[in-house]
Design a protein around this motif. Sequence first.
Motif, PDB file in Angstrom:
ATOM      1  N   ALA A  96       0.828  -1.211   0.000  1.00  0.00           N
ATOM      2  CA  ALA A  96       0.000   0.000   0.000  1.00  0.00           C
ATOM      3  C   ALA A  96       0.863   1.262   0.000  1.00  0.00           C
ATOM      4  CB  ALA A  96      -0.941  -0.012   1.197  1.00  0.00           C
ATOM      5  N   VAL A  97       1.890   1.269   0.847  1.00  0.00           N
ATOM      6  CA  VAL A  97       2.800   2.417   0.864  1.00  0.00           C
ATOM      7  C   VAL A  97       3.603   2.454  -0.439  1.00  0.00           C
ATOM      8  CG1 VAL A  97       4.802   3.446   2.014  1.00  0.00           C
ATOM      9  CG2 VAL A  97       2.929   2.507   3.384  1.00  0.00           C
ATOM     10  N   GLY A  98       3.981   1.287  -0.925  1.00  0.00           N
ATOM     11  CA  GLY A  98       4.740   1.208  -2.162  1.00  0.00           C
ATOM     12  C   GLY A  98       4.021   1.815  -3.355  1.00  0.00           C
ATOM     13  N   LEU A  99       2.691   1.745  -3.356  1.00  0.00           N
ATOM     14  CA  LEU A  99       1.925   2.335  -4.457  1.00  0.00           C
ATOM     15  C   LEU A  99       2.221   3.821  -4.613  1.00  0.00           C
ATOM     16  CD1 LEU A  99      -1.586   0.660  -4.044  1.00  0.00           C
ATOM     17  CD2 LEU A  99       0.115   0.231  -5.824  1.00  0.00           C
ATOM     18  N   LYS A 100       2.511   4.477  -3.498  1.00  0.00           N
ATOM     19  CA  LYS A 100       2.810   5.913  -3.539  1.00  0.00           C
ATOM     20  C   LYS A 100       4.050   6.196  -4.392  1.00  0.00           C
ATOM     21  CE  LYS A 100       3.707   9.828  -0.472  1.00  0.00           C
ATOM     22  NZ  LYS A 100       2.751  10.741  -1.080  1.00  0.00           N
ATOM     23  N   TYR A 101       4.945   5.231  -4.437  1.00  0.00           N
ATOM     24  CA  TYR A 101       6.231   5.445  -5.114  1.00  0.00           C
ATOM     25  C   TYR A 101       6.311   4.819  -6.500  1.00  0.00           C
ATOM     26  CZ  TYR A 101       7.335   7.061  -0.514  1.00  0.00           C
ATOM     27  OH  TYR A 101       7.311   7.761   0.675  1.00  0.00           O
ATOM     28  N   THR A 102       5.223   4.242  -6.981  1.00  0.00           N
ATOM     29  CA  THR A 102       5.257   3.626  -8.308  1.00  0.00           C
ATOM     30  C   THR A 102       5.159   4.642  -9.436  1.00  0.00           C
ATOM     31  OG1 THR A 102       2.860   3.290  -8.427  1.00  0.00           O
ATOM     32  CG2 THR A 102       4.181   1.504  -7.438  1.00  0.00           C
ATOM     33  N   GLY A 103       4.767   5.863  -9.103  1.00  0.00           N
ATOM     34  CA  GLY A 103       4.630   6.887 -10.139  1.00  0.00           C
ATOM     35  C   GLY A 103       3.601   6.498 -11.182  1.00  0.00           C
ATOM     36  N   GLY A 104       2.487   5.941 -10.716  1.00  0.00           N
ATOM     37  CA  GLY A 104       1.474   5.485 -11.676  1.00  0.00           C
ATOM     38  C   GLY A 104       1.974   4.311 -12.494  1.00  0.00           C
TER      39      GLY A 104
END
Length: 105
Positions: free
Chosen positions: A17-25
Motif C-alpha cells: 500500500a505504501v509502495g503504491l505511492k512510489y510507483t509513479g502510476g
Amino acid sequence: MAWLLLVGAGLLEIGWAVGLKYTGGWTQLVPSLLAIASAVTSFFMLSAALKTLPVGTAYAVWVGIGAFGVAVVGIVFLGESASPARLALLGLLLAAIIGLKLVEG
C-alpha cells in the motif's frame, strides 16, 4: 501458524500500500515490482491462513493491520497528521484487531 501467516500478510499489505505511492502510476520499475511482489505474497499468505481461520475474522484482521500500519507509516515517515482524534481512532482500530484475535483464539 495461521495467525503468524496472517500477521505477515498484514505487514506485507502495509508494504504494497505504501509502495503504491512510489510507483509513479506504475512508471517506476523497481517500486512497481516491489509493490506487486509484496501484494502477491500478502495474498498467498492470507490464503494460507484462511485454510484454518474464519474468513470474516482473517480478512478483518488483515485489512486492519494494513490500515493501521499504513496510517502509522504516514504519520511517522510521510508527515501526515497526528491529531488527537486520528490517534484515538487508530487506537480503536488496534483494539479491534487485538480483540478479534482474542475471541478467535
